[in-house]
Design an enzyme around this catalytic site. Structure first.
Site, PDB file in Angstrom:
ATOM      1  N   LYS A 112      15.180  18.279   7.952  1.00 39.30           N
ATOM      2  CA  LYS A 112      15.173  19.722   8.160  1.00 39.30           C
ATOM      3  C   LYS A 112      16.404  20.131   8.958  1.00 39.30           C
ATOM      4  CE  LYS A 112      12.377  23.646   9.632  1.00 39.30           C
ATOM      5  NZ  LYS A 112      11.038  24.096  10.063  1.00 39.30           N
TER       6      LYS A 112
ATOM      7  N   ASP B  53       1.872  30.227  12.056  1.00 35.59           N
ATOM      8  CA  ASP B  53       2.265  30.404  10.654  1.00 35.59           C
ATOM      9  C   ASP B  53       1.500  29.450   9.751  1.00 35.59           C
ATOM     10  OD1 ASP B  53       3.576  31.622   8.542  1.00 35.59           O
ATOM     11  OD2 ASP B  53       5.318  30.303   8.648  1.00 35.59           O
TER      12      ASP B  53
ATOM     13  N   GLY C  54      12.311  22.247   0.152  1.00 39.44           N
ATOM     14  CA  GLY C  54      11.606  23.401   0.687  1.00 39.44           C
ATOM     15  C   GLY C  54      12.423  24.186   1.671  1.00 39.44           C
ATOM     16  N   GLU C  55      11.764  25.227   2.189  1.00 38.58           N
ATOM     17  CA  GLU C  55      12.413  26.127   3.129  1.00 38.58           C
ATOM     18  C   GLU C  55      11.429  26.471   4.232  1.00 38.58           C
ATOM     19  OE1 GLU C  55      14.720  30.471   2.976  1.00 38.58           O
ATOM     20  OE2 GLU C  55      14.017  29.458   1.168  1.00 38.58           O
ATOM     21  N   GLY C  56      11.841  26.347   5.479  1.00 39.50           N
ATOM     22  CA  GLY C  56      10.975  26.651   6.601  1.00 39.50           C
ATOM     23  C   GLY C  56      11.342  27.956   7.263  1.00 39.50           C
ATOM     24  N   ALA C  57      10.701  28.220   8.381  1.00 39.26           N
ATOM     25  CA  ALA C  57      10.916  29.485   9.076  1.00 39.26           C
ATOM     26  C   ALA C  57      12.346  29.635   9.566  1.00 39.26           C
ATOM     27  CB  ALA C  57       9.942  29.581  10.257  1.00 39.26           C
TER      28      ALA C  57
END
Length: 318
Positions: A33, A126, A11-14
Protein backbone atom coordinates in the site's frame (compact mmCIF):
# COMPACT_ATOMS: atom_id res chain seq x y z
CA UNK A 1 11.35 -2.11 -2.33
CA UNK A 2 14.15 -4.13 -3.93
CA UNK A 3 12.92 -7.04 -1.85
CA UNK A 4 9.58 -7.19 -3.67
CA UNK A 5 8.44 -7.69 -7.24
CA UNK A 6 5.21 -5.84 -8.11
CA UNK A 7 2.82 -7.97 -10.16
CA UNK A 8 -0.29 -5.79 -10.42
CA UNK A 9 -2.73 -3.33 -8.88
CA UNK A 10 -5.41 -4.81 -6.64
CA UNK A 11 -7.30 -1.97 -5.00
CA UNK A 12 -7.62 1.52 -3.68
CA UNK A 13 -7.82 2.64 -0.05
CA UNK A 14 -8.81 5.80 1.73
CA UNK A 15 -5.38 7.40 1.34
CA UNK A 16 -3.48 5.30 -1.16
CA UNK A 17 -3.55 2.55 -3.73
CA UNK A 18 -2.69 -1.11 -3.20
CA UNK A 19 -0.46 -3.28 -5.37
CA UNK A 20 0.12 -7.01 -5.26
CA UNK A 21 3.73 -8.02 -4.78
CA UNK A 22 5.87 -11.07 -4.28
CA UNK A 23 8.84 -11.40 -1.94
CA UNK A 24 11.73 -12.22 -4.30
CA UNK A 25 13.47 -14.36 -1.67
CA UNK A 26 10.59 -16.31 -0.12
CA UNK A 27 7.93 -16.23 -2.84
CA UNK A 28 5.38 -14.96 -0.34
CA UNK A 29 2.57 -12.86 -1.79
CA UNK A 30 2.09 -9.47 -0.12
CA UNK A 31 -0.06 -6.37 -0.47
CA UNK A 32 1.90 -3.14 -0.98
CA UNK A 33 0.00 0.00 0.00
CA UNK A 34 1.62 3.22 -1.21
CA UNK A 35 0.93 6.23 1.00
CA UNK A 36 1.92 9.45 -0.76
CA UNK A 37 2.98 12.51 1.23
CA UNK A 38 2.32 15.56 -0.93
CA UNK A 39 4.09 18.13 1.23
CA UNK A 40 7.17 16.67 2.91
CA UNK A 41 8.08 20.02 4.46
CA UNK A 42 4.88 19.84 6.55
CA UNK A 43 5.78 16.46 8.02
CA UNK A 44 3.92 13.16 7.92
CA UNK A 45 0.12 13.74 7.72
CA UNK A 46 -1.87 12.68 10.77
CA UNK A 47 -4.00 10.26 8.73
CA UNK A 48 -0.87 8.37 7.64
CA UNK A 49 0.42 8.23 11.21
CA UNK A 50 -2.96 6.99 12.43
CA UNK A 51 -3.06 4.18 9.88
CA UNK A 52 0.47 3.07 10.72
CA UNK A 53 -0.18 3.34 14.47
CA UNK A 54 -3.40 1.34 14.17
CA UNK A 55 -1.76 -1.44 12.19
CA UNK A 56 1.11 -1.62 14.69
CA UNK A 57 -1.33 -2.07 17.58
CA UNK A 58 -3.56 -4.70 15.97
CA UNK A 59 -2.49 -8.34 16.00
CA UNK A 60 -5.81 -10.17 15.97
CA UNK A 61 -6.51 -13.05 13.58
CA UNK A 62 -9.38 -10.93 12.25
CA UNK A 63 -7.45 -7.76 11.43
CA UNK A 64 -5.04 -7.54 8.51
CA UNK A 65 -1.39 -7.68 9.61
CA UNK A 66 1.31 -5.19 8.63
CA UNK A 67 4.64 -6.88 7.88
CA UNK A 68 6.92 -3.93 7.17
CA UNK A 69 7.13 -0.18 6.48
CA UNK A 70 9.41 0.99 3.66
CA UNK A 71 10.23 4.67 2.92
CA UNK A 72 9.68 5.18 -0.80
CA UNK A 73 9.83 8.36 -2.86
CA UNK A 74 7.37 10.94 -1.52
CA UNK A 75 5.93 8.62 1.09
CA UNK A 76 5.85 5.12 2.48
CA UNK A 77 4.91 1.64 1.37
CA UNK A 78 3.08 -0.49 3.92
CA UNK A 79 3.79 -4.18 3.38
CA UNK A 80 0.83 -6.27 4.52
CA UNK A 81 -0.35 -9.83 4.23
CA UNK A 82 -2.07 -10.45 0.91
CA UNK A 83 -5.73 -11.44 1.02
CA UNK A 84 -7.10 -12.26 -2.44
CA UNK A 85 -10.82 -11.57 -2.03
CA UNK A 86 -13.34 -9.57 -0.01
CA UNK A 87 -16.91 -9.62 1.23
CA UNK A 88 -18.00 -7.31 -1.60
CA UNK A 89 -17.19 -10.10 -4.06
CA UNK A 90 -18.96 -12.72 -1.93
CA UNK A 91 -22.14 -10.67 -1.72
CA UNK A 92 -22.29 -10.24 -5.48
CA UNK A 93 -21.59 -13.86 -6.37
CA UNK A 94 -25.20 -14.79 -7.14
CA UNK A 95 -24.20 -18.27 -8.30
CA UNK A 96 -23.00 -19.18 -4.81
CA UNK A 97 -25.37 -17.64 -2.23
CA UNK A 98 -24.41 -17.88 1.42
CA UNK A 99 -26.40 -20.10 3.73
CA UNK A 100 -27.44 -19.07 7.24
CA UNK A 101 -24.49 -20.71 9.00
CA UNK A 102 -21.98 -19.05 6.64
CA UNK A 103 -23.57 -15.62 7.23
CA UNK A 104 -23.25 -16.18 10.97
CA UNK A 105 -19.62 -17.16 10.56
CA UNK A 106 -18.82 -13.98 8.62
CA UNK A 107 -20.63 -11.82 11.16
CA UNK A 108 -18.82 -13.56 14.00
CA UNK A 109 -15.42 -12.89 12.41
CA UNK A 110 -16.32 -9.24 11.72
CA UNK A 111 -17.40 -8.77 15.33
CA UNK A 112 -14.29 -10.48 16.72
CA UNK A 113 -12.19 -8.03 14.69
CA UNK A 114 -14.28 -5.05 15.84
CA UNK A 115 -14.15 -6.21 19.44
CA UNK A 116 -10.35 -6.41 19.30
CA UNK A 117 -10.10 -2.95 17.71
CA UNK A 118 -12.36 -1.35 20.29
CA UNK A 119 -10.61 -3.07 23.19
CA UNK A 120 -7.44 -1.45 21.85
CA UNK A 121 -9.15 1.96 21.56
CA UNK A 122 -9.31 2.10 17.77
CA UNK A 123 -12.35 3.20 15.76
CA UNK A 124 -12.20 1.98 12.18
CA UNK A 125 -14.71 4.52 10.81
CA UNK A 126 -14.97 2.90 7.37
CA UNK A 127 -16.31 -0.62 7.79
CA UNK A 128 -17.89 -1.86 4.55
CA UNK A 129 -17.83 -5.12 2.56
CA UNK A 130 -14.94 -3.99 0.31
CA UNK A 131 -12.76 -3.43 3.41
CA UNK A 132 -13.46 -6.91 4.80
CA UNK A 133 -10.85 -9.09 3.11
CA UNK A 134 -10.82 -12.87 2.87
CA UNK A 135 -7.70 -14.97 3.23
CA UNK A 136 -6.94 -18.12 1.23
CA UNK A 137 -8.19 -20.28 4.10
CA UNK A 138 -11.53 -18.39 4.23
CA UNK A 139 -10.86 -16.24 7.31
CA UNK A 140 -12.27 -12.72 7.09
CA UNK A 141 -10.04 -9.84 8.21
CA UNK A 142 -10.74 -6.13 8.65
CA UNK A 143 -8.50 -3.97 6.46
CA UNK A 144 -7.93 -0.38 5.28
CA UNK A 145 -7.30 1.69 8.39
CA UNK A 146 -6.89 4.94 6.44
CA UNK A 147 -9.75 6.55 8.39
CA UNK A 148 -9.06 4.81 11.71
CA UNK A 149 -8.74 6.86 14.86
CA UNK A 150 -7.17 6.00 18.20
CA UNK A 151 -9.41 7.30 20.98
CA UNK A 152 -9.46 7.48 24.75
CA UNK A 153 -12.46 6.69 26.93
CA UNK A 154 -11.13 9.34 29.32
CA UNK A 155 -11.92 12.05 26.76
CA UNK A 156 -15.69 11.68 26.17
CA UNK A 157 -16.01 15.23 24.82
CA UNK A 158 -13.24 14.94 22.25
CA UNK A 159 -14.27 16.11 18.78
CA UNK A 160 -13.65 14.16 15.58
CA UNK A 161 -14.30 14.76 11.89
CA UNK A 162 -17.79 13.74 10.75
CA UNK A 163 -16.60 13.27 7.15
CA UNK A 164 -15.79 9.61 7.65
CA UNK A 165 -17.30 6.26 6.65
CA UNK A 166 -18.55 5.41 3.19
CA UNK A 167 -22.02 6.91 2.84
CA UNK A 168 -24.11 3.72 2.78
CA UNK A 169 -22.61 2.60 6.10
CA UNK A 170 -22.42 6.02 7.78
CA UNK A 171 -24.15 6.33 11.17
CA UNK A 172 -26.97 8.91 11.41
CA UNK A 173 -25.09 11.06 13.93
CA UNK A 174 -22.40 11.52 11.27
CA UNK A 175 -25.02 12.39 8.65
CA UNK A 176 -26.28 15.09 11.03
CA UNK A 177 -22.75 16.48 11.32
CA UNK A 178 -21.84 15.31 14.83
CA UNK A 179 -18.21 15.83 15.87
CA UNK A 180 -18.70 14.14 19.22
CA UNK A 181 -19.32 10.45 18.60
CA UNK A 182 -18.07 7.09 19.82
CA UNK A 183 -16.87 3.76 18.48
CA UNK A 184 -20.53 2.81 18.02
CA UNK A 185 -20.30 4.30 14.51
CA UNK A 186 -18.59 0.99 13.72
CA UNK A 187 -21.51 -0.94 15.25
CA UNK A 188 -23.96 0.90 12.98
CA UNK A 189 -21.84 -0.19 10.00
CA UNK A 190 -21.91 -3.79 11.26
CA UNK A 191 -25.72 -3.62 11.36
CA UNK A 192 -25.81 -2.37 7.76
CA UNK A 193 -23.46 -5.16 6.67
CA UNK A 194 -25.51 -7.78 8.53
CA UNK A 195 -28.68 -6.67 6.75
CA UNK A 196 -26.82 -6.68 3.42
CA UNK A 197 -25.68 -10.25 3.98
CA UNK A 198 -29.33 -11.31 4.22
CA UNK A 199 -30.84 -8.96 1.64
CA UNK A 200 -28.01 -9.37 -0.91
CA UNK A 201 -28.24 -5.60 -1.45
CA UNK A 202 -27.18 -2.48 0.50
CA UNK A 203 -29.73 -1.47 3.13
CA UNK A 204 -29.43 2.32 2.77
CA UNK A 205 -28.11 3.06 -0.78
CA UNK A 206 -28.24 6.87 -0.85
CA UNK A 207 -26.59 8.75 -3.72
CA UNK A 208 -26.15 11.97 -1.71
CA UNK A 209 -25.86 12.70 2.00
CA UNK A 210 -29.39 14.16 2.04
CA UNK A 211 -30.84 11.16 0.22
CA UNK A 212 -28.92 8.87 2.55
CA UNK A 213 -30.48 10.45 5.61
CA UNK A 214 -33.92 10.44 3.94
CA UNK A 215 -33.67 6.68 3.27
CA UNK A 216 -32.58 5.96 6.85
CA UNK A 217 -35.44 8.03 8.33
CA UNK A 218 -38.03 6.54 5.97
CA UNK A 219 -36.86 3.00 6.79
CA UNK A 220 -36.39 3.25 10.55
CA UNK A 221 -38.87 6.04 11.27
CA UNK A 222 -38.48 9.68 12.24
CA UNK A 223 -36.48 10.01 15.46
CA UNK A 224 -37.42 12.34 18.31
CA UNK A 225 -35.72 13.71 21.41
CA UNK A 226 -37.36 10.86 23.34
CA UNK A 227 -35.89 8.14 21.12
CA UNK A 228 -32.65 10.01 20.43
CA UNK A 229 -31.66 12.41 23.24
CA UNK A 230 -29.58 15.30 21.88
CA UNK A 231 -30.91 14.95 18.34
CA UNK A 232 -32.05 18.56 18.00
CA UNK A 233 -28.64 19.84 19.14
CA UNK A 234 -26.74 18.12 16.32
CA UNK A 235 -25.00 20.63 13.99
CA UNK A 236 -27.02 19.89 10.84
CA UNK A 237 -30.38 19.03 12.42
CA UNK A 238 -32.09 22.28 11.40
CA UNK A 239 -30.56 22.51 7.93
CA UNK A 240 -33.18 20.32 6.28
CA UNK A 241 -36.50 18.77 7.28
CA UNK A 242 -38.00 15.49 6.14
CA UNK A 243 -41.57 14.23 5.96
CA UNK A 244 -42.63 12.26 9.02
CA UNK A 245 -42.23 8.49 8.73
CA UNK A 246 -43.47 5.86 11.15
CA UNK A 247 -40.85 3.48 9.74
CA UNK A 248 -41.16 0.13 8.03
CA UNK A 249 -41.75 -3.20 9.72
CA UNK A 250 -38.52 -5.06 10.43
CA UNK A 251 -40.01 -8.02 8.56
CA UNK A 252 -40.06 -5.74 5.51
CA UNK A 253 -36.63 -4.22 6.12
CA UNK A 254 -34.97 -7.66 6.33
CA UNK A 255 -37.52 -10.22 5.12
CA UNK A 256 -37.49 -13.99 5.55
CA UNK A 257 -35.26 -14.01 8.63
CA UNK A 258 -35.69 -15.11 12.23
CA UNK A 259 -36.70 -12.94 15.15
CA UNK A 260 -33.21 -13.36 16.60
CA UNK A 261 -31.67 -12.04 13.37
CA UNK A 262 -33.97 -9.02 13.32
CA UNK A 263 -33.30 -8.29 16.99
CA UNK A 264 -29.52 -8.33 16.45
CA UNK A 265 -29.70 -5.99 13.44
CA UNK A 266 -32.19 -3.72 15.20
CA UNK A 267 -29.90 -3.34 18.22
CA UNK A 268 -27.03 -2.31 15.93
CA UNK A 269 -29.17 0.16 13.97
CA UNK A 270 -30.41 2.16 16.94
CA UNK A 271 -30.53 5.94 16.56
CA UNK A 272 -29.37 6.55 20.13
CA UNK A 273 -25.73 5.45 20.00
CA UNK A 274 -25.70 4.90 23.77
CA UNK A 275 -28.17 2.04 23.33
CA UNK A 276 -26.31 0.26 20.56
CA UNK A 277 -24.80 -3.00 21.77
CA UNK A 278 -21.03 -3.24 21.80
CA UNK A 279 -19.21 -6.01 19.91
CA UNK A 280 -18.84 -8.22 22.98
CA UNK A 281 -22.57 -7.99 23.74
CA UNK A 282 -23.49 -8.79 20.15
CA UNK A 283 -21.25 -11.86 20.16
CA UNK A 284 -23.22 -13.07 23.20
CA UNK A 285 -26.57 -12.41 21.50
CA UNK A 286 -28.93 -15.37 21.22
CA UNK A 287 -28.62 -15.08 17.43
CA UNK A 288 -25.28 -16.88 17.65
CA UNK A 289 -26.68 -19.56 19.96
CA UNK A 290 -29.67 -20.62 17.89
CA UNK A 291 -29.68 -23.18 15.09
CA UNK A 292 -27.98 -23.11 12.68
CA UNK A 293 -24.82 -22.05 14.46
CA UNK A 294 -21.87 -20.43 12.70
CA UNK A 295 -20.16 -23.04 10.52
CA UNK A 296 -16.53 -24.08 10.66
CA UNK A 297 -14.00 -22.09 8.65
CA UNK A 298 -13.49 -25.12 6.38
CA UNK A 299 -17.06 -24.64 5.13
CA UNK A 300 -16.58 -20.99 4.18
CA UNK A 301 -16.13 -19.81 0.56
CA UNK A 302 -12.50 -19.87 -0.55
CA UNK A 303 -11.10 -17.00 -2.65
CA UNK A 304 -10.27 -19.24 -5.61
CA UNK A 305 -13.99 -20.02 -5.91
CA UNK A 306 -15.20 -16.42 -5.53
CA UNK A 307 -15.77 -14.29 -8.62
CA UNK A 308 -14.03 -10.92 -8.59
CA UNK A 309 -16.00 -7.73 -9.16
CA UNK A 310 -14.74 -4.19 -9.61
CA UNK A 311 -15.46 -2.28 -6.41
CA UNK A 312 -16.38 1.40 -6.55
CA UNK A 313 -13.47 3.73 -5.87
CA UNK A 314 -13.31 5.50 -2.53
CA UNK A 315 -14.22 8.82 -4.12
CA UNK A 316 -17.25 7.36 -5.90
CA UNK A 317 -18.81 6.48 -2.55
CA UNK A 318 -18.87 10.05 -1.22
Amino acid sequence: MNKYHVVGRVGEGAHGYVMKGVNKFTGTEVALKKLVIKHLDEGIPTNVMREISSLKVLSSDYNVKMLDIIPHGMGFVLVMEYLPSNLYDVLRDCDNPLDESQIKCYLKMILLGVKYMHENHIMHRDLKPANLLIAKNGILKIADFGLARIYSENEPNRKYSHQVATRWYRAPELLYGSHNYTNTVDIWAVGCIAAELYNKAPLFPGETDIEQLAIVLHTLGTPTEDTWPGLTNLPDYNKISFSYSSGLSWNVIVPDTTEQTLDLIKKCLTYNHQKRLNARQILNHEYFLTHPVACNIEEMPKPENIKHYETPSFEDCF
